[in-house]
Scaffold this motif. Sequence first.
Motif, mmCIF file in Angstrom:
data_model
loop_
_atom_site.group_PDB
_atom_site.id
_atom_site.type_symbol
_atom_site.label_atom_id
_atom_site.label_comp_id
_atom_site.label_asym_id
_atom_site.label_seq_id
_atom_site.Cartn_x
_atom_site.Cartn_y
_atom_site.Cartn_z
ATOM 1 N N VAL A 30 -28.203 -20.819 27.913
ATOM 2 C CA VAL A 30 -29.492 -20.876 27.220
ATOM 3 C C VAL A 30 -29.306 -21.427 25.810
ATOM 4 N N MET A 31 -28.241 -21.010 25.144
ATOM 5 C CA MET A 31 -27.959 -21.517 23.782
ATOM 6 C C MET A 31 -27.738 -23.030 23.825
ATOM 7 N N GLU A 32 -27.002 -23.479 24.836
ATOM 8 C CA GLU A 32 -26.774 -24.921 24.979
ATOM 9 C C GLU A 32 -28.091 -25.666 25.198
ATOM 10 N N GLU A 33 -28.950 -25.076 26.025
ATOM 11 C CA GLU A 33 -30.241 -25.708 26.276
ATOM 12 C C GLU A 33 -31.073 -25.810 25.004
ATOM 13 N N PHE A 34 -31.048 -24.755 24.206
ATOM 14 C CA PHE A 34 -31.815 -24.786 22.951
ATOM 15 C C PHE A 34 -31.242 -25.787 21.950
ATOM 16 N N SER A 35 -29.949 -26.054 22.055
ATOM 17 C CA SER A 35 -29.343 -27.015 21.123
ATOM 18 C C SER A 35 -29.406 -28.442 21.664
ATOM 19 N N ASN A 36 -29.946 -28.625 22.859
ATOM 20 C CA ASN A 36 -30.065 -29.945 23.467
ATOM 21 C C ASN A 36 -30.989 -30.818 22.603
ATOM 22 N N PRO A 37 -30.524 -32.002 22.214
ATOM 23 C CA PRO A 37 -31.354 -32.865 21.358
ATOM 24 C C PRO A 37 -32.686 -33.264 22.013
ATOM 25 N N ASN A 38 -32.729 -33.296 23.326
ATOM 26 C CA ASN A 38 -33.970 -33.648 24.025
ATOM 27 C C ASN A 38 -34.893 -32.446 24.208
ATOM 28 N N GLY A 39 -34.442 -31.289 23.740
ATOM 29 C CA GLY A 39 -35.223 -30.069 23.906
ATOM 30 C C GLY A 39 -34.789 -29.320 25.156
ATOM 31 N N PRO A 40 -35.049 -28.035 25.185
ATOM 32 C CA PRO A 40 -34.618 -27.228 26.337
ATOM 33 C C PRO A 40 -35.468 -27.507 27.575
ATOM 34 N N ARG A 41 -34.796 -27.430 28.725
ATOM 35 C CA ARG A 41 -35.524 -27.545 30.002
ATOM 36 C C ARG A 41 -36.079 -26.164 30.334
ATOM 37 N N LYS A 42 -37.382 -26.091 30.338
ATOM 38 C CA LYS A 42 -38.064 -24.805 30.486
ATOM 39 C C LYS A 42 -37.664 -24.076 31.766
ATOM 40 N N GLU A 43 -37.605 -24.796 32.886
ATOM 41 C CA GLU A 43 -37.275 -24.140 34.161
ATOM 42 C C GLU A 43 -35.855 -23.576 34.158
ATOM 43 N N LEU A 44 -34.911 -24.279 33.509
ATOM 44 C CA LEU A 44 -33.532 -23.789 33.436
ATOM 45 C C LEU A 44 -33.438 -22.547 32.550
ATOM 46 N N VAL A 45 -34.133 -22.601 31.405
ATOM 47 C CA VAL A 45 -34.142 -21.441 30.493
ATOM 48 C C VAL A 45 -34.775 -20.239 31.192
ATOM 49 N N ASN A 46 -35.898 -20.451 31.870
ATOM 50 C CA ASN A 46 -36.548 -19.350 32.600
ATOM 51 C C ASN A 46 -35.636 -18.779 33.682
ATOM 52 N N SER A 47 -34.975 -19.661 34.413
ATOM 53 C CA SER A 47 -34.065 -19.232 35.474
ATOM 54 C C SER A 47 -32.914 -18.397 34.899
ATOM 55 N N HIS A 48 -32.306 -18.907 33.827
ATOM 56 C CA HIS A 48 -31.186 -18.190 33.195
ATOM 57 C C HIS A 48 -31.647 -16.835 32.645
ATOM 58 N N CYS A 49 -32.808 -16.814 32.016
ATOM 59 C CA CYS A 49 -33.308 -15.560 31.437
ATOM 60 C C CYS A 49 -33.634 -14.529 32.522
ATOM 61 N N SER A 50 -34.225 -14.988 33.616
ATOM 62 C CA SER A 50 -34.531 -14.068 34.718
ATOM 63 C C SER A 50 -33.248 -13.490 35.316
ATOM 64 N N GLU A 51 -32.270 -14.347 35.552
ATOM 65 C CA GLU A 51 -30.992 -13.875 36.100
ATOM 66 C C GLU A 51 -30.305 -12.939 35.117
ATOM 67 N N PHE A 52 -30.360 -13.290 33.824
ATOM 68 C CA PHE A 52 -29.774 -12.462 32.767
ATOM 69 C C PHE A 52 -30.357 -11.053 32.817
ATOM 70 N N MET A 53 -31.684 -10.952 32.853
ATOM 71 C CA MET A 53 -32.339 -9.642 32.852
ATOM 72 C C MET A 53 -32.010 -8.844 34.121
ATOM 73 N N GLN A 54 -31.965 -9.500 35.259
ATOM 74 C CA GLN A 54 -31.650 -8.806 36.511
ATOM 75 C C GLN A 54 -30.222 -8.256 36.481
#
Length: 115
Positions: A30-54
């Motif tokens: 998620v940190m890498e996605e947020f530092s991506n110059p093109n901006g974070p990919r929302k679906e990847l961030v959501n997927s990672h966050c959901s898995e993280f919480m589970q």
Amino acid sequence: MDSQTQNASLLRLQTVEKRIVRVLELAGGVMEEFSNPNGPRKELVNSHCSEFMQIIKDIQVTLREEIKSACEYRPFEKCDYIARVSNEICCKKLEYVVDKLDGMKETMDQYHQAT
């Protein structure tokens, strides 16, 4: 706690350890996605966050169960060491009191002989 139970507990704790590593990988992703110059990919961030919480929830449940089972484990439950030590201390105290009483009796006998 017998050997089989200990092994099962250790396996569950190893699984928790692996899940913690996975959680850190997800957070890093998620940190890498947020530092991506093109901006974070929302679906990847959501997927990672959901898995993280589970995984965090799973870790909490497993650790609670392990802590509960560890609290139920009493290896010295049938040990009589404390009772034996207490008895030894009581015997030493009684020996001391008997010794002092003998000393008092001798003093009284000496007093009666002197009079």
